[in-house]
Design an enzyme around this catalytic site. Sequence first.
Site, PDB file in Angstrom:
ATOM      1  N   CYS A 139      85.809  66.401  33.170  1.00 37.01           N
ATOM      2  CA  CYS A 139      86.594  66.427  34.393  1.00 37.01           C
ATOM      3  C   CYS A 139      86.698  64.973  34.846  1.00 37.01           C
ATOM      4  O   CYS A 139      85.687  64.327  35.069  1.00 37.01           O
ATOM      5  CB  CYS A 139      85.893  67.268  35.463  1.00 37.01           C
ATOM      6  SG  CYS A 139      86.520  66.948  37.121  1.00 37.01           S
ATOM      7  N   CYS A 176      89.528  71.959  35.634  1.00 37.17           N
ATOM      8  CA  CYS A 176      88.125  71.997  36.040  1.00 37.17           C
ATOM      9  C   CYS A 176      87.874  73.203  36.951  1.00 37.17           C
ATOM     10  O   CYS A 176      88.628  73.426  37.893  1.00 37.17           O
ATOM     11  CB  CYS A 176      87.777  70.703  36.776  1.00 37.17           C
ATOM     12  SG  CYS A 176      86.138  70.746  37.521  1.00 37.17           S
ATOM     13  N   GLU A 222      48.220  77.055   5.406  1.00 33.86           N
ATOM     14  CA  GLU A 222      48.634  75.929   6.258  1.00 33.86           C
ATOM     15  C   GLU A 222      49.984  76.272   6.898  1.00 33.86           C
ATOM     16  O   GLU A 222      50.774  76.980   6.299  1.00 33.86           O
ATOM     17  CB  GLU A 222      48.857  74.665   5.398  1.00 33.86           C
ATOM     18  CG  GLU A 222      47.669  74.238   4.585  1.00 33.86           C
ATOM     19  CD  GLU A 222      48.053  73.217   3.494  1.00 33.86           C
ATOM     20  OE1 GLU A 222      49.237  72.849   3.395  1.00 33.86           O
ATOM     21  OE2 GLU A 222      47.155  72.815   2.747  1.00 33.86           O
ATOM     22  N   CYS A 225      87.210  71.640  40.653  1.00 37.23           N
ATOM     23  CA  CYS A 225      88.180  70.877  41.440  1.00 37.23           C
ATOM     24  C   CYS A 225      89.607  71.065  40.956  1.00 37.23           C
ATOM     25  O   CYS A 225      90.530  70.469  41.509  1.00 37.23           O
ATOM     26  CB  CYS A 225      87.827  69.389  41.422  1.00 37.23           C
ATOM     27  SG  CYS A 225      88.137  68.617  39.831  1.00 37.23           S
ATOM     28  N   ASP A 232      58.524  71.936   9.256  1.00 35.48           N
ATOM     29  CA  ASP A 232      59.961  71.990   9.040  1.00 35.48           C
ATOM     30  C   ASP A 232      60.539  70.594   9.237  1.00 35.48           C
ATOM     31  O   ASP A 232      61.017  70.231  10.309  1.00 35.48           O
ATOM     32  CB  ASP A 232      60.588  72.987  10.024  1.00 35.48           C
ATOM     33  CG  ASP A 232      61.950  73.454   9.554  1.00 35.48           C
ATOM     34  OD1 ASP A 232      62.319  73.152   8.400  1.00 35.48           O
ATOM     35  OD2 ASP A 232      62.643  74.122  10.341  1.00 35.48           O
ATOM     36  N   TYR A 254      49.618  66.729   3.170  1.00 36.29           N
ATOM     37  CA  TYR A 254      48.992  67.981   2.751  1.00 36.29           C
ATOM     38  C   TYR A 254      48.903  68.151   1.239  1.00 36.29           C
ATOM     39  O   TYR A 254      48.507  69.203   0.753  1.00 36.29           O
ATOM     40  CB  TYR A 254      49.743  69.167   3.358  1.00 36.29           C
ATOM     41  CG  TYR A 254      51.249  69.073   3.197  1.00 36.29           C
ATOM     42  CD1 TYR A 254      51.835  69.119   1.934  1.00 36.29           C
ATOM     43  CD2 TYR A 254      52.078  68.910   4.303  1.00 36.29           C
ATOM     44  CE1 TYR A 254      53.206  69.019   1.778  1.00 36.29           C
ATOM     45  CE2 TYR A 254      53.445  68.804   4.159  1.00 36.29           C
ATOM     46  CZ  TYR A 254      54.013  68.860   2.890  1.00 36.29           C
ATOM     47  OH  TYR A 254      55.359  68.753   2.727  1.00 36.29           O
ATOM     48  N   LYS A 269      58.137  82.528   4.439  1.00 34.78           N
ATOM     49  CA  LYS A 269      59.056  82.137   5.511  1.00 34.78           C
ATOM     50  C   LYS A 269      59.001  83.154   6.640  1.00 34.78           C
ATOM     51  O   LYS A 269      59.165  84.355   6.411  1.00 34.78           O
ATOM     52  CB  LYS A 269      60.482  82.056   4.950  1.00 34.78           C
ATOM     53  CG  LYS A 269      60.633  81.034   3.836  1.00 34.78           C
ATOM     54  CD  LYS A 269      60.974  79.671   4.374  1.00 34.78           C
ATOM     55  CE  LYS A 269      62.425  79.641   4.749  1.00 34.78           C
ATOM     56  NZ  LYS A 269      62.963  78.292   4.817  1.00 34.78           N
ATOM     57  N   CYS A 299      85.112  65.138  42.277  1.00 34.66           N
ATOM     58  CA  CYS A 299      85.025  66.586  42.040  1.00 34.66           C
ATOM     59  C   CYS A 299      83.741  67.117  42.697  1.00 34.66           C
ATOM     60  O   CYS A 299      82.663  66.567  42.499  1.00 34.66           O
ATOM     61  CB  CYS A 299      84.996  66.836  40.538  1.00 34.66           C
ATOM     62  SG  CYS A 299      84.422  68.467  40.033  1.00 34.66           S
ATOM     63  N   ASP A 312      68.924  79.541   6.569  1.00 33.75           N
ATOM     64  CA  ASP A 312      68.057  79.407   5.399  1.00 33.75           C
ATOM     65  C   ASP A 312      67.973  80.725   4.628  1.00 33.75           C
ATOM     66  O   ASP A 312      67.931  80.744   3.405  1.00 33.75           O
ATOM     67  CB  ASP A 312      66.641  79.011   5.829  1.00 33.75           C
ATOM     68  CG  ASP A 312      66.609  77.586   6.338  1.00 33.75           C
ATOM     69  OD1 ASP A 312      67.639  76.904   6.217  1.00 33.75           O
ATOM     70  OD2 ASP A 312      65.549  77.171   6.842  1.00 33.75           O
ATOM     71  N   LYS A 329      53.802  75.637   7.582  1.00 31.48           N
ATOM     72  CA  LYS A 329      54.820  74.934   6.794  1.00 31.48           C
ATOM     73  C   LYS A 329      55.631  74.074   7.762  1.00 31.48           C
ATOM     74  O   LYS A 329      56.342  74.595   8.617  1.00 31.48           O
ATOM     75  CB  LYS A 329      55.723  75.967   6.114  1.00 31.48           C
ATOM     76  CG  LYS A 329      56.763  75.392   5.191  1.00 31.48           C
ATOM     77  CD  LYS A 329      57.486  76.539   4.486  1.00 31.48           C
ATOM     78  CE  LYS A 329      58.578  76.023   3.593  1.00 31.48           C
ATOM     79  NZ  LYS A 329      59.678  75.370   4.323  1.00 31.48           N
TER      80      LYS A 329
HETATM   81 ZN   LIG Z   1      86.150  68.745  38.516  1.00 25.72          ZN
END
Ligand SMILES: [Zn+2]
Length: 716
Positions: free
Chosen positions: A478, A460, A165, A463, A169, A276, A366, A483, A82, A167
């Site tokens: 995986c 992986c 107040e 394993c 989001d 608000y 902000k 495994c 932002d 703000k």
């Molecule tokens: Zn695995």
Amino acid sequence: MAFPRSFNSFAKNRVATLAPFFIALTLSLTVSAFALPEHAGAEITLVNSNPTHPVGRLILLRAEIARHDDLYFRHNASDISDEAYDSLKRELTQLEQTGPQSGTSGPTESTTASLGNDHTEGFASVAHRQPMLSLKKAYTESDLRAFIHRVEQSTGRHELSWVIEPKFDGIAVSLTYENGRLLRALTRGDGKQGDDVTKNVLTLPTLPRTLPQGSPKLVELRGEVFINDADFARLNAQREEAGEPLFAHPRNLAAGTLKTLDSREVAKRHLSIVFYGLGAWEGIPAKPASQQALHALIKAWNLPAVDTITMAQTADEVCGAVIRLGRQRTALGFPTDGAVIKINDTNLQQQLGASAEAPRWAIAYKFQPGRVSTRLRAITLQVGRTGIITPVAELDPVEIGGTTIGRASLYNAEAITRRDLRIGDWVFLEKAGEIIPRVTGVDISHRSPTAVPFIFPQTCPACAAQLVRNEGEAITRCPQRDCLGQLRRRIEHYVSPEVACIKGIGPALIASLVAGQRLKTVADLYRLRRDELMNTGNVSEVNAQQLLAQIEQSKNTSLPRLIYGLSIPGVGRTAAAEWAGRFVDLPHWAEATREELSKRDSVAADAVILFFGRPENRTLIDDLVMLGVHPKNGNHPGKIGKLTNITVVLTGTLHSWTRAEAKQQIEAAGGHVADSVSRHTDLVVAGEGAGSKLAEAQSLGIEVLNENELRKRLRY
Ligand SMILES: [Zn+2]
């Protein structure tokens, strides 16, 4: 409504007693992702290709801002912070005021004077009665003081009455009530006309459709649709279970949800709303005389109002209030990115008026985002219980928003390449929505020549199986069900409070029992012997004895918990709960056909069919049953009344029972009664005058029953 509601207690679905229409919707299954186009913005084409030339820079800025607007407003995504976005806008304003006017740059109207546009295909565009302006923004205390000073100068007064107040989001909305009835809900759109999101807004559980008598003939109420912290966390937990990528930002989630064309999806996400501000106001009584009076009126109309409001008179007091709010913001329970400072007096507001873009009597301050930079030491891979591989950033520990962070999820391979993360880089870490720490980018200016690109491993780490990533999918898996990395996670999941709730067995003990081949499936937990625990697990005799007792007790686990505990990829708690409401026991469910399973969720049904296509998984069910883990569906027709392993919290006054009697009844049905609501609570029974516990249950998505419903559940 003809569906078994009993499984709610496990599914922790939404408050059944508040809005019957709503339950029907929430019972449908896992939250599906809304797809964000990877590259939603239009390409930038430069008319004047020299970006350092003022005209070139102007065009570039306009195009870049338009691209971000498109991403943000139309696709609910953002690839810029932002602050960075606002600094582009500031630069553009400056250039437009001081720089050369280009005769060849296409449209000459200033981008900064427009409010962006959130219009989305598929939604009707409807005009606001009164334009819906945005707010000017302050980024520093001196910005804020300068604004207050300007207002003091133009009103000639020094001790003004200010309202501060938080703000919210989320996404701004305007709701029109005519003759006391909700007529429509619009988004901001371009400020003049917005998208009609009435159908979706009607799914919000806290929104009344009517105003009490004495409301004006027509009123446009301005507010914000957002997702509170608890719901955000709950949705992400569900997605994690279902093996879906997590939502990164609560605002994008709220905005994206409100612009979902399927209202049933919206209902499942459980958005919140708060009011608000005012737009049009027609008829008697007169408009509230102050912002404070407006807040009081919003409350009196039973609409969700802002709770944390501070009044101030001087610039010092305003700044003090803003700083205090900044400190509290993570504890507010909803996402906030700043404070809004408004003149209290309505007449004074009118006197100060508005520019084309924003009112002159209010400003948004902000907060500095919780952003820090730290060094990325390494990227490791985490193997999940369903095989999902998550890359994790191993960071030099750093404090952010009051907690020390040393690791952060990088979600998937794509997120690493997109940001060009390299080992040894300085990275920016933010707390997205103030909850999950997130690596948001690389400080390229600090990049060391020794920083090395991360090559996503092919195998992986647990394993060594070849990892799988399907085309078009962000997730790497995986594929090896046996495994050991996955197995450890599956057992950790199985013993967790959400499933079998076996205390006294943690990750370390599980790891050594898995390594010692004492645990090859979750069923092996029920085969563990005391000497094995003592020898392989290095557990004392007393602890081994206690652990075995816990394991024995866990045989009472309910059917939905057990299904969820099997860690089937793509099967979350919601699907498990739905099946448990329809199948009498584990073998019946395991032998069900695809058609029988897919009543509500065909994806989860396919997953189960695939799972039982492997003989060892059928054996697992047989083993569990043989070992005495054989939950029957206590709530199945004919067996209504059991609350086995269900944790119940009582609140408010019951009419036909004392607390002690109710407790006795619940315990007789196998349930536990707890004093306070937590995420381990399955059910809240709300009597008359139920207060904060009820609110808490609602925010955690716990099922709530009234007294009669409890009696029914207990087969009275
Ligand atoms: Zn695995």
